[in-house]
Design a protein around this motif. Sequence first.
Motif, PDB file in Angstrom:
ATOM      1  N   TRP A  96     -40.454   0.394 -10.546  1.00  0.00           N
ATOM      2  CA  TRP A  96     -39.484   1.271  -9.876  1.00  0.00           C
ATOM      3  C   TRP A  96     -38.225   0.399  -9.745  1.00  0.00           C
ATOM      4  N   ILE A  97     -37.960  -0.580  -9.665  1.00  0.00           N
ATOM      5  CA  ILE A  97     -36.895  -1.364  -9.922  1.00  0.00           C
ATOM      6  C   ILE A  97     -36.879  -2.879 -10.577  1.00  0.00           C
ATOM      7  N   GLU A  98     -35.569  -3.256 -11.042  1.00  0.00           N
ATOM      8  CA  GLU A  98     -35.410  -4.406 -11.712  1.00  0.00           C
ATOM      9  C   GLU A  98     -34.439  -5.480 -10.862  1.00  0.00           C
ATOM     10  N   ARG A  99     -35.188  -6.720 -11.055  1.00  0.00           N
ATOM     11  CA  ARG A  99     -34.380  -7.881 -10.303  1.00  0.00           C
ATOM     12  C   ARG A  99     -33.496  -8.632 -11.125  1.00  0.00           C
ATOM     13  N   ALA A 100     -32.265  -9.062 -10.932  1.00  0.00           N
ATOM     14  CA  ALA A 100     -31.854 -10.059 -11.779  1.00  0.00           C
ATOM     15  C   ALA A 100     -30.979 -10.919 -11.055  1.00  0.00           C
ATOM     16  N   ILE A 101     -30.671 -12.154 -11.632  1.00  0.00           N
ATOM     17  CA  ILE A 101     -29.841 -13.113 -10.782  1.00  0.00           C
ATOM     18  C   ILE A 101     -28.578 -12.658 -10.677  1.00  0.00           C
ATOM     19  N   ASP A 102     -27.797 -12.844  -9.555  1.00  0.00           N
ATOM     20  CA  ASP A 102     -26.705 -12.339  -9.010  1.00  0.00           C
ATOM     21  C   ASP A 102     -25.567 -12.991  -9.836  1.00  0.00           C
ATOM     22  N   ARG A 106     -25.721 -17.363  -7.799  1.00  0.00           N
ATOM     23  CA  ARG A 106     -26.937 -17.421  -8.512  1.00  0.00           C
ATOM     24  C   ARG A 106     -28.382 -17.742  -7.664  1.00  0.00           C
ATOM     25  N   ARG A 107     -28.151 -17.787  -6.269  1.00  0.00           N
ATOM     26  CA  ARG A 107     -29.317 -17.964  -5.356  1.00  0.00           C
ATOM     27  C   ARG A 107     -29.826 -16.560  -5.105  1.00  0.00           C
ATOM     28  N   ALA A 108     -29.171 -15.551  -5.338  1.00  0.00           N
ATOM     29  CA  ALA A 108     -29.375 -14.124  -4.804  1.00  0.00           C
ATOM     30  C   ALA A 108     -29.916 -13.417  -5.888  1.00  0.00           C
ATOM     31  N   LEU A 109     -30.723 -12.283  -5.713  1.00  0.00           N
ATOM     32  CA  LEU A 109     -31.125 -11.588  -6.813  1.00  0.00           C
ATOM     33  C   LEU A 109     -30.588  -9.941  -6.533  1.00  0.00           C
ATOM     34  N   THR A 110     -30.088  -9.458  -7.618  1.00  0.00           N
ATOM     35  CA  THR A 110     -29.579  -8.195  -7.589  1.00  0.00           C
ATOM     36  C   THR A 110     -30.808  -7.008  -7.778  1.00  0.00           C
ATOM     37  N   LEU A 111     -30.584  -5.688  -7.282  1.00  0.00           N
ATOM     38  CA  LEU A 111     -31.693  -4.912  -7.707  1.00  0.00           C
ATOM     39  C   LEU A 111     -31.215  -3.519  -8.074  1.00  0.00           C
ATOM     40  N   THR A 112     -31.868  -3.071  -9.082  1.00  0.00           N
ATOM     41  CA  THR A 112     -31.275  -2.006  -9.605  1.00  0.00           C
ATOM     42  C   THR A 112     -32.704  -0.927  -9.738  1.00  0.00           C
ATOM     43  N   LEU A 113     -32.522   0.310  -9.532  1.00  0.00           N
ATOM     44  CA  LEU A 113     -33.720   1.068 -10.154  1.00  0.00           C
ATOM     45  C   LEU A 113     -33.988   1.493 -11.484  1.00  0.00           C
ATOM     46  N   THR A 114     -35.092   1.425 -11.815  1.00  0.00           N
ATOM     47  CA  THR A 114     -35.352   1.591 -13.109  1.00  0.00           C
ATOM     48  C   THR A 114     -35.330   3.241 -13.379  1.00  0.00           C
ATOM     49  N   PRO A 115     -35.310   3.489 -14.752  1.00  0.00           N
ATOM     50  CA  PRO A 115     -35.481   5.297 -15.015  1.00  0.00           C
ATOM     51  C   PRO A 115     -36.840   5.677 -14.299  1.00  0.00           C
ATOM     52  N   ALA A 116     -37.946   4.864 -14.127  1.00  0.00           N
ATOM     53  CA  ALA A 116     -39.021   5.171 -13.483  1.00  0.00           C
ATOM     54  C   ALA A 116     -38.799   5.391 -12.029  1.00  0.00           C
ATOM     55  N   GLY A 117     -37.961   4.421 -11.532  1.00  0.00           N
ATOM     56  CA  GLY A 117     -37.665   4.384 -10.075  1.00  0.00           C
ATOM     57  C   GLY A 117     -36.840   5.470  -9.805  1.00  0.00           C
TER      58      GLY A 117
END
Length: 169
Positions: A96-102, A106-117
Motif C-alpha cells: 500500500w506504500i513505498e519507502r525511499a531514502i530521503d 539519507r537517514r530518513a525514509l520518505t513514504l508514498t502511496l502505491t496505486p494499490a494504496g
Amino acid sequence: MTARGKRGLQPNMSAEQPHLGALESLVGYRLRRAWIAFSADFTSAMEGTGVRQVPLAVLSIIAANPGINQGATGRALGIKRANMVALINELVENQWIERAIDANDRRALTLTLTPAGKAVMADALQRIATHENRMLSDMEPAERSLLLDMLIRIERRNPAAEAEDSGNS
C-alpha cells in the motif's frame, strides 16, 4: 412494589436500564461511549477489507503529504517510533506504500502511496462516508460541524499534542 423500591431504580426503569447516576453528565464518559459505538460501526463498515483504524490514519497522512518521512508521519498521529516501524512494515508488506531514502536526509525514509494504496484509500473513504452518515444521521450539517469543532478543541488540550506543536514551531 415499584421498580425503585425493589431494586433501587427510578420509576419506569428496568433492571437492564438502570440510572447512570453521576455518569449521566460526565463528558468523558459520554465521549468514551460514543467512541465505542463509532469504533464498532467503523469495524463493521471495514469488514473484509483488512483495513484498521491506525493503519488507515497512516495512509491518510501519507496520501495528504506524498514524500513525507516516517518520523513526521508518526509525530502527526502521536505514534511512538517503535510502533511506527511495525506499521510502516505492515503497509509496505501489503504493498500500500513505498519507502525511499530521503534525498535531503539519507537517514530518513520518505513514504508514498502505491496505486494499490490509493485504491484502498478510495474504498475506505467511501465506506467511512457511509459509516459517518449512518452514525450522525440525526444531526444537521451545522450540528456535525459544531461537533467536529468541539472535538478538535478538546483534542488540543492534550499535553502531548501541545508539546509536539511547540516543538514544531
